[in-house]
Design a protein around this motif. Structure first.
Motif, short mmCIF file in Angstrom:
data_model
loop_
_atom_site.label_atom_id
_atom_site.label_comp_id
_atom_site.label_asym_id
_atom_site.label_seq_id
_atom_site.Cartn_x
_atom_site.Cartn_y
_atom_site.Cartn_z
N GLU A 98 0.85 -1.20 0.00
CA GLU A 98 0.00 0.00 0.00
C GLU A 98 0.89 1.25 0.00
O GLU A 98 1.87 1.31 0.74
N LYS A 99 0.53 2.20 -0.84
CA LYS A 99 1.33 3.43 -0.93
C LYS A 99 0.37 4.61 -1.02
O LYS A 99 -0.28 4.81 -2.06
N TYR A 100 0.27 5.34 0.06
CA TYR A 100 -0.68 6.44 0.09
C TYR A 100 0.08 7.77 0.13
O TYR A 100 0.86 8.02 1.06
N THR A 101 -0.16 8.63 -0.83
CA THR A 101 0.49 9.94 -0.82
C THR A 101 -0.54 11.07 -0.88
O THR A 101 -0.16 12.23 -1.03
N ASN A 102 -1.82 10.71 -0.80
CA ASN A 102 -2.85 11.75 -0.93
C ASN A 102 -2.91 12.63 0.32
O ASN A 102 -2.71 12.15 1.44
N ARG A 103 -3.18 13.91 0.10
CA ARG A 103 -3.36 14.83 1.24
C ARG A 103 -4.85 14.97 1.55
O ARG A 103 -5.22 15.19 2.69
N SER A 104 -5.65 14.86 0.50
CA SER A 104 -7.10 14.92 0.73
C SER A 104 -7.53 13.61 1.39
O SER A 104 -7.01 12.56 1.04
N LYS A 105 -8.45 13.72 2.33
CA LYS A 105 -8.82 12.53 3.09
C LYS A 105 -10.06 11.85 2.55
O LYS A 105 -10.18 10.63 2.58
N LEU A 106 -10.99 12.66 2.06
CA LEU A 106 -12.31 12.09 1.74
C LEU A 106 -12.68 12.27 0.27
O LEU A 106 -12.36 13.28 -0.34
N ALA A 107 -13.36 11.27 -0.25
CA ALA A 107 -13.92 11.38 -1.60
C ALA A 107 -15.43 11.32 -1.46
O ALA A 107 -15.96 10.77 -0.49
N GLU B 195 5.39 -14.43 -6.91
CA GLU B 195 6.53 -13.71 -6.32
C GLU B 195 6.58 -12.25 -6.73
O GLU B 195 7.62 -11.61 -6.65
N THR B 196 5.49 -11.70 -7.20
CA THR B 196 5.47 -10.26 -7.52
C THR B 196 4.67 -9.52 -6.46
O THR B 196 3.85 -10.11 -5.76
N ARG B 197 4.94 -8.22 -6.36
CA ARG B 197 4.24 -7.40 -5.38
C ARG B 197 3.40 -6.36 -6.10
O ARG B 197 3.93 -5.45 -6.74
N SER B 198 2.09 -6.51 -6.03
CA SER B 198 1.21 -5.51 -6.62
C SER B 198 1.20 -4.27 -5.73
O SER B 198 1.56 -4.36 -4.55
N GLU B 199 0.80 -3.15 -6.29
CA GLU B 199 0.82 -1.91 -5.51
C GLU B 199 -0.54 -1.22 -5.54
O GLU B 199 -1.10 -0.99 -6.62
N LEU B 200 -1.05 -0.98 -4.35
CA LEU B 200 -2.31 -0.25 -4.21
C LEU B 200 -1.95 1.18 -3.78
O LEU B 200 -1.41 1.38 -2.69
N SER B 201 -2.23 2.15 -4.66
CA SER B 201 -1.83 3.53 -4.35
C SER B 201 -3.03 4.46 -4.29
O SER B 201 -4.02 4.24 -5.00
N VAL B 202 -2.89 5.46 -3.46
CA VAL B 202 -3.89 6.54 -3.43
C VAL B 202 -3.13 7.86 -3.55
O VAL B 202 -2.16 8.08 -2.83
N ARG B 203 -3.56 8.69 -4.49
CA ARG B 203 -2.89 9.99 -4.64
C ARG B 203 -3.91 11.04 -5.10
O ARG B 203 -5.01 10.69 -5.55
N ASP B 204 -3.53 12.30 -4.97
CA ASP B 204 -4.40 13.38 -5.43
C ASP B 204 -4.11 13.69 -6.89
O ASP B 204 -2.95 13.63 -7.32
N ARG B 205 -5.15 14.02 -7.63
CA ARG B 205 -5.00 14.44 -9.03
C ARG B 205 -5.94 15.63 -9.25
O ARG B 205 -7.12 15.43 -9.60
N GLY B 206 -5.45 16.85 -8.97
CA GLY B 206 -6.31 18.02 -9.11
C GLY B 206 -7.46 17.93 -8.12
O GLY B 206 -7.26 17.74 -6.93
N ASP B 207 -8.68 18.03 -8.66
CA ASP B 207 -9.84 17.95 -7.76
C ASP B 207 -10.36 16.51 -7.62
O ASP B 207 -11.48 16.28 -7.18
N LYS B 208 -9.52 15.56 -8.03
CA LYS B 208 -9.90 14.14 -7.94
C LYS B 208 -8.94 13.40 -7.01
O LYS B 208 -7.79 13.80 -6.83
#
Lengths: 227, 127
Positions: free
Chosen positions: A100-109, A134-147
């Motif tokens: 898991e990789k979370y870089t979003n600053r906004s908390k809520l959608a 043997e691979t590691r998938s990545e679940l990310s959350v990030r901000d993209r403008g107003d999304k």
């Protein structure tokens, strides 16, 4: 009418797989072999739970217009954490992992929690199925403008070009015919794109040379976060 | 000790593969491939006595695999059992592709799978 019949056929076929597997698991039980009983029991539970989840999602898709589902501020990280927690043992069992990789600053959608859960669950299940061992998938959350953007990157065969092209519109109009994608009808992606549209969001995909990223973009909630 | 016959299982569902391995334990050496390409690549290293083939696979499907296999002299006569829940016709319809049996995934039993493998890897079958 032909499209409707094709859709029903796709759904029926998609649901036949877990039923056939469940039957085989039941047939494989040797009562005197406690390991075979335990193995079959665990697999039957997980297989039927996945099938029930899909049936529930299909029921929701059929009732989207009925005004039964509401949109509200939802913690995207919280939902991602819940999905990751639920699927972690399956990744481990299949010799894969999820980061898991979370870089979003906004908390809520602005979203419907159950639908958001289903979409992320669908992306992760997809990575579980199609990524190499043997691979590691990545679940990310990030901000993209107003999304706010949730993506799941897997490492395995890339998404077939025809489905990728269809996803470029931001959604899939109907489950793809079985002949288009052997092994998967794309029903999960169809459901995900329906839910995304309902939540005023969109689903897209990126083909990589060594896998696929599935992406969901949702509007950031304007409501101040209390957390 | 007599070497067990090699059987390829080409099936994308890993749980189904585990069950086939369990059913055939002690009567065949099972090698599992989750897609047609890896099975085709492996076939030159050690030719199987029989192949259990699912039709709906990730990537090229079972029919593509059949076309490939039948096009080479060395692999054209390997007995193949299709295991599928799709209605695809009878084994006779695919005789030219080396298909000897079609097992219905929804209705087959472990005993049927063992019987098919036992017969087609047995001494009565020459290929």
């Amino acid at each position: 009418m032909a499209k409707e019949v094709d859709g029903v056929f796709v759904v029926a076929h998609e649901l036949k797989s877990p039923l056939a597997l469940t039957r085989q698991l039941a047939l494989s039980i040797e009562p005197e072999d406690i390991d075979s009983v335990k193995f079959a029991k665990e697999k039957i539970i997980s297989t039927t739970e996945r099938a029930m989840r899909q049936v529930n999602d299909l029921t929701k898709v059929a009732r989207l217009e009925d005004g039964l589902f509401t949109l509200e501020p939802v913690s995207v990280r919280g939902v991602c954490d819940d999905v990751a927690r639920e699927l972690r043992y399956l990744y481990r069992e299949n010799h894969k992992s999820l980061r898991e990789k979370y870089t979003n600053r906004s908390k809520l959608a602005t979203a419907n929690r159950e639908m958001l859960y289903s979409v992320i669950y669908n992306f992760c299940s997809n990575s579980l199925r199609y990524s190499d061992e043997e691979t590691r998938s990545e679940l990310s959350v990030r901000d993209r403008g107003d999304k706010i953007e949730v993506s799941v990157r897997d490492f395995g065969p890339a998404l077939p070009v025809n489905i990728w092209k269809e996803l470029k519109h931001g959604w899939i109009l109907e489950p793809t015919s079985i002949a288009m994608r052997p092994g998967s009808s794309g029903l999960g992606l169809y459901i995900a794109s329906k839910f995304a549209r309902f939540m005023n969001g969109e689903v897209s995909a990126i083909r990589h040379r060594d896998g696929t990223s599935f992406i969901l973009r949702l509007p950031i909630s304007k409501q101040a976060s209390l957390f | 000790m007599k070497k067990l016959p090699l059987v390829y299982v080409i099936e994308d569902d890993s749980d189904m593969c585990s069950l086939y391995e369990k059913y055939l334990k002690g009567m065949a050496r099972v090698k599992v491939y989750h897609n047609a390409i890896s099975a085709i690549s492996a076939i030159d290293r050690e030719k199987p006595r029989m192949i259990l083939l699912d039709i709906l696979l990730d990537g090229p499907d079972g029919f593509t695999f059949l076309n490939e296999i039948v096009s080479y002299k060395e692999t054209a006569r390997i007995p193949i059992a299709l295991i599928t829940s799709l209605f695809v016709g009878s084994a006779q319809d695919f005789e030219d592709y080396g298909v000897v049996e079609i097992l219905n995934k929804e209705l087959m039993t472990p005993a049927e799978i063992r019987d098919v493998v036992s017969f087609w890897t047995g001494p009565d079958v020459k290929f």
